[in-house]
Scaffold this motif. Structure first.
Motif, PDB file in Angstrom:
ATOM      1  N   ALA A   8       0.900  -1.060  -0.140  1.00 50.17           N
ATOM      2  CA  ALA A   8       0.403   0.046  -0.162  1.00 50.17           C
ATOM      3  C   ALA A   8       0.890   1.217  -0.257  1.00 50.17           C
ATOM      4  N   ARG A  55       2.373   1.663  -3.333  1.00 45.87           N
ATOM      5  CA  ARG A  55       1.399   1.818  -4.650  1.00 45.87           C
ATOM      6  C   ARG A  55       0.462   3.262  -3.997  1.00 45.87           C
ATOM      7  N   GLY A  56       1.204   3.909  -3.083  1.00 44.32           N
ATOM      8  CA  GLY A  56       0.349   4.948  -3.034  1.00 44.32           C
ATOM      9  C   GLY A  56       2.061   6.035  -3.348  1.00 44.32           C
ATOM     10  N   ASP A  72      -5.169   8.162  -0.180  1.00 44.33           N
ATOM     11  CA  ASP A  72      -5.878   6.514   0.518  1.00 44.33           C
ATOM     12  C   ASP A  72      -4.982   5.521   1.137  1.00 44.33           C
ATOM     13  N   ASP A  73      -4.319   5.148   0.374  1.00 48.11           N
ATOM     14  CA  ASP A  73      -3.495   4.234   0.214  1.00 48.11           C
ATOM     15  C   ASP A  73      -2.254   4.138   1.224  1.00 48.11           C
TER      16      ASP A  73
END
Length: 376
Positions: free
Chosen positions: A286, A289-290, A303-304
Motif C-alpha cells: 500500500a 502504491r501510494g 487513501d493508500d
C-alpha cells in the motif's frame, strides 16, 4: 592509517600536486575509484605491484618522506614478505570456511539491515563495507564447492545492502559499483532470487540520476529473466519496483498494471525465510502504491498512504520518512496545504534522525517547489 584514511590523504595529495604543477606540466587530478584504489593499496602492501614514479611522488607528498619506485620482487625482498607463504596462509584461512561461519556472516548482514532501517546508513556504511570486504577476501581464496557457492550468496546480499546504504547517503556511483559486486557474487551463487533482486535494485541508482526509462528496462530484464523460477513474494516485489520506475517515467497506465500484478503475486502468508532481504506485505505494498500514485500527481494516493502510515512498523524509520513525504505531496495535490505542511515537517524530522541524504533531498525539492506551502 586506516585504508579509508590513506585513500583520502592520497587523493588530497594528488590534488595539491596538480594545483602546484608548473604551467604546461600535466598531472592527474583524480585517482581511480575506491574499489580500484583499495586493490592497488593491497597490492603495494603485499609486494605484488611496483610503485611507479607518479605514485611514489604522491606518497612522498602524503607522508613527507621520500618514496622510491621498486619492482614487486625488490619490495618483497626488502620487506621480507614471502609471497608464496602469504598465499598459502590465505588459502589455509579460506579452508577454515564452514557452514556455521557463513551463517554467522548472514546473521551479521541481517543485523545490519535492522539497524539500517532504524538508525540510517550513515552510522553503518563503514561497518557494512568492511563486512563485505572480509567476505569477499575469503571468497577470492576459497575453492569451488557448496561452501563457496553459499558464501557467494552471502556476499551478494551484503554488497546489495551496502549499495542501498550508499544510495541513502546520496552516492549513486557507489551504489552502482556495490551492485556490480553484488551481481558478480550472485551469478556465482547461481541463486535466481538473489540475481533478480540485486539486478533490479541496481535500477534505483538510475532513478536517482533521473534516468527512469533505463531503470524500467533494467527491472524488466531482471523480472523476465527470473520468470517463474523465483518465489511469488519476489515476483510481487519485482512488479512493484517496476511500477515505481514506470511512475518516474510518467507512464501511469503501465504503472497501474504493474501495481495490479504486484498485488496479484503477493502471497497471503508471512515473510518468506528464503528471502531475508525482502520486507513486503499488504502494508508495504500500500505504501508503494501510494508512492507511485503520488509521483503521478493523483490525489487518490492519500487513501493508500493514510492506511500505510497507520499500519507500518515504527522501526522502519527511514521508510516512514519517505511515506510521509509522499503523503505531503498527495495532500498538496488535493489542495490540503495545512496537512501537507504537517506531513512534510514530520518527514523532515525522521529523515534528519536517520541522516538520510536521499529523503532530505526529496523533502527539500517538495518544499522548494512550494507544493507544501499555503496559498499554492
Amino acid at each position: 592509517m586506516s585504508r579509508a584514511r590513506l585513500m583520502h590523504e592520497l587523493r588530497a595529495a594528488t590534488r595539491r600536486l596538480a594545483a602546484t604543477a608548473p604551467t604546461g606540466h600535466k598531472r592527474r587530478t583524480e585517482l581511480p575509484g575506491d574499489d580500484s584504489l583499495a586493490k592497488m593499496i593491497r597490492d603495494w602492501a603485499r609486494g605484488r605491484r611496483a610503485l611507479g614514479s607518479e605514485y611514489a611522488e604522491i606518497f612522498t607528498e602524503t607522508f613527507g618522506v621520500p618514496f622510491s619506485t621498486e619492482t614487486p620482487a625488490a619490495v618483497s625482498e626488502s620487506t621480507g614478505i614471502d609471497l608464496n607463504a602469504e598465499l598459502a596462509a590465505r588459502l589455509t584461512s579460506s579452508a577454515a570456511l564452514d557452514a556455521s561461519l557463513i551463517k554467522l556472516f548472514e546473521d551479521q548482514t541481517s543485523s545490519f539491515r535492522v539497524q539500517d532501517r532504524q538508525l540510517g546508513a550513515s552510522r553503518l556504511m563503514q561497518q557494512t563495507e568492511a563486512h563485505v570486504a572480509q567476505m569477499t577476501d575469503l571468497l577470492e581464496y576459497s575453492l569451488p564447492g557448496a561452501l563457496r557457492t553459499a558464501l557467494a550468496a552471502a556476499v551478494a546480499e551484503a554488497a546489495a545492502l551496502a549499495g542501498w546504504q550508499a544510495l541513502d547517503l546520496g552516492d549513486p556511483g557507489k551504489t552502482w559499483a556495490m551492485h556490480e559486486k553484488a551481481k558478480s557474487a550472485a551469478r556465482e551463487s547461481e541463486e535466481p532470487s538473489i540475481i533478480a533482486h540485486v539486478t533490479a535494485q541496481q535500477a534505483y541508482a538510475l532513478l536517482d540520476l533521473d534516468r527512469a526509462p533505463e531503470a524500467v528496462n533494467l527491472i524488466q530484464h531482471a523480472r523476465q529473466e527470473a520468470a517463474d523460477r523465483v518465489p511469488s513474494l519476489l515476483r510481487s516485489w519485482l512488479w512493484a519496483a517496476e511500477a515505481e520506475a514506470l511512475a518516474s517515467a510518467r507512464e501511469p497506465d503501465a504503472a497501474r498494471v504493474a501495481l495490479d500484478s504486484a498485488a496479484q503475486f503477493l502471497p497471503s502468508g508471512g515473510p518468506d525465510e528464503t528471502l531475508p532481504f525482502l520486507f513486503l506485505s499488504d502494508v508495504h505494498l500500500a505504501r508503494w502504491r501510494g508512492h507511485c500514485l503520488a509521483r503521478l500527481g493523483m490525489s487518490e494516493a492519500v487513501d493508500d498512504l493514510s492506511v500505510a502510515v497507520k499500519s507500518l512498523d515504527p522501526s522502519f524509520t527511514r521508510a516512514t520518512a519517505g511515506l510521509r513525504c509522499d503523503l505531503a505531496l498527495a495532500y498538496s495535490v488535493r489542495g490540503q496545504h495545512h496537512e501537507a505542511r504537517a506531513e512534510a515537517r514530520m518527514a523532515d524530522e525522521l529523515a534528519t534522525r536517520t541522516s538520510s541524504v536521499r529523503q532530505r533531498r526529496r523533502i527539500n525539492r517538495l518544499l522548494q517547489s512550494g507544493t507544501a506551502h499555503s496559498g499554492r
